[in-house]
Design an enzyme around this catalytic site. Structure first.
Site, PDB file in Angstrom:
ATOM      1  N   HIS A 102      60.215 -11.502  54.079  1.00  0.00           N
ATOM      2  CA  HIS A 102      60.457 -12.772  53.384  1.00  0.00           C
ATOM      3  C   HIS A 102      59.620 -12.818  52.110  1.00  0.00           C
ATOM      4  O   HIS A 102      58.426 -12.504  52.136  1.00  0.00           O
ATOM      5  CB  HIS A 102      60.085 -13.956  54.280  1.00  0.00           C
ATOM      6  N   HIS A 104      59.425 -15.039  47.997  1.00  0.00           N
ATOM      7  CA  HIS A 104      59.885 -16.173  47.194  1.00  0.00           C
ATOM      8  C   HIS A 104      60.440 -15.649  45.867  1.00  0.00           C
ATOM      9  O   HIS A 104      60.084 -16.123  44.789  1.00  0.00           O
ATOM     10  CB  HIS A 104      58.740 -17.152  46.947  1.00  0.00           C
ATOM     11  N   TYR A 129      77.682  -2.516  45.481  1.00  0.00           N
ATOM     12  CA  TYR A 129      76.485  -2.314  46.299  1.00  0.00           C
ATOM     13  C   TYR A 129      76.003  -3.615  46.938  1.00  0.00           C
ATOM     14  O   TYR A 129      75.365  -3.595  47.989  1.00  0.00           O
ATOM     15  CB  TYR A 129      75.383  -1.651  45.474  1.00  0.00           C
TER      16      TYR A 129
END
Length: 225
Positions: A102, A104, A129
């Site tokens: 994860h 930002h 892609y």
């Protein structure tokens, strides 16, 4: 099960730190935002490794990664990221996932601020892609960072998707992706962020790939789309 990265826990710890540093150095992660986890095999000790809460991905100490067991209890290391419950639910819902990542990422967060393409797919099918490596990416409505109910939202999306899901986008916070290794998860994140950047740079005007073009990719490459 044979995994696509070294078998020892120490090697996995080093790989997590390597991926974190690469993301940070290239601006795909910043400050103390973001987290990485890996599901360990029995041979590697079992449970999960996850980056500590408020850790900077660019300066991870492999020895301080939190080592937790299935119920989230800590075996060793620093205090686990506050998103641990989300990572655990993804692993429970996606058996093939061995790394959850994860960040930002700037262009993806900007996309949620401007408005995504659709809630079920934050980006239109723009490049081969994107379809081959990423697939569908639904939007998860905004919740406060660390809100445990996000884990329920993501698990529900994984369970209802007719094709394998490898990424979701947390509104105003950033992408969460999962794959079979830290390197594969990083590559998926890069492709997703680059597609968002392309769409924003072209002022969201490009025509998506046609149904015929998408069908060709699905037949030849068994795409995730």
């Amino acid at each position: 099960m044979s995994l696509p990265w070294p078998a020892t826990q120490d090697a996995v710890r080093a790989d997590i730190a390597r991926v974190g540093a690469s993301l940070f150095q290239r601006g795909l992660a910043h400050s103390t935002a973001g987290n990485i986890s890996v599901r360990l095999t029995a041979e590697q000790g079992g449970g999960f490794l996850i980056t500590p809460t408020d850790a900077c991905l660019g300066f991870l100490d492999p020895a301080q990664l939190a080592w937790v067991i299935e119920d989230g209890s800590t075996l060793a290391g620093a205090r686990a990221s506050k998103t641990l419950i989300l990572h655990r639910r993804i692993y429970a819902s996606a058996p093939d996932a061995h790394c959850v990542l994860h960040t930002h990422s700037t262009h993806l967060v900007a996309l949620t601020l401007q408005g995504v393409w659709h809630n079920d797919d934050i980006l239109p099918p723009l490049t081969p892609y994107q379809l081959m490596k990423v697939g569908h990416v639904p939007l998860v409505p905004y919740r406060m960072p660390g809100d445990a109910s996000v884990a329920d939202d993501v698990a529900a999306l994984i369970s209802k998707t007719h094709r394998p899901l490898r990424a979701v986008m947390l509104e105003r916070l950033g992408p969460v992706v999962w794959h079979d290794s830290p390197g594969s998860a990083m590559a998926l994140l890069e492709e997703l962020e680059e597609t968002a950047r392309l769409w924003l740079l072209t002022e969201r005007r490009p025509e998506p790939l046609t149904d015929s073009q998408i069908g060709e990719l699905q037949i030849r490459f068994n795409t995730l789309w």
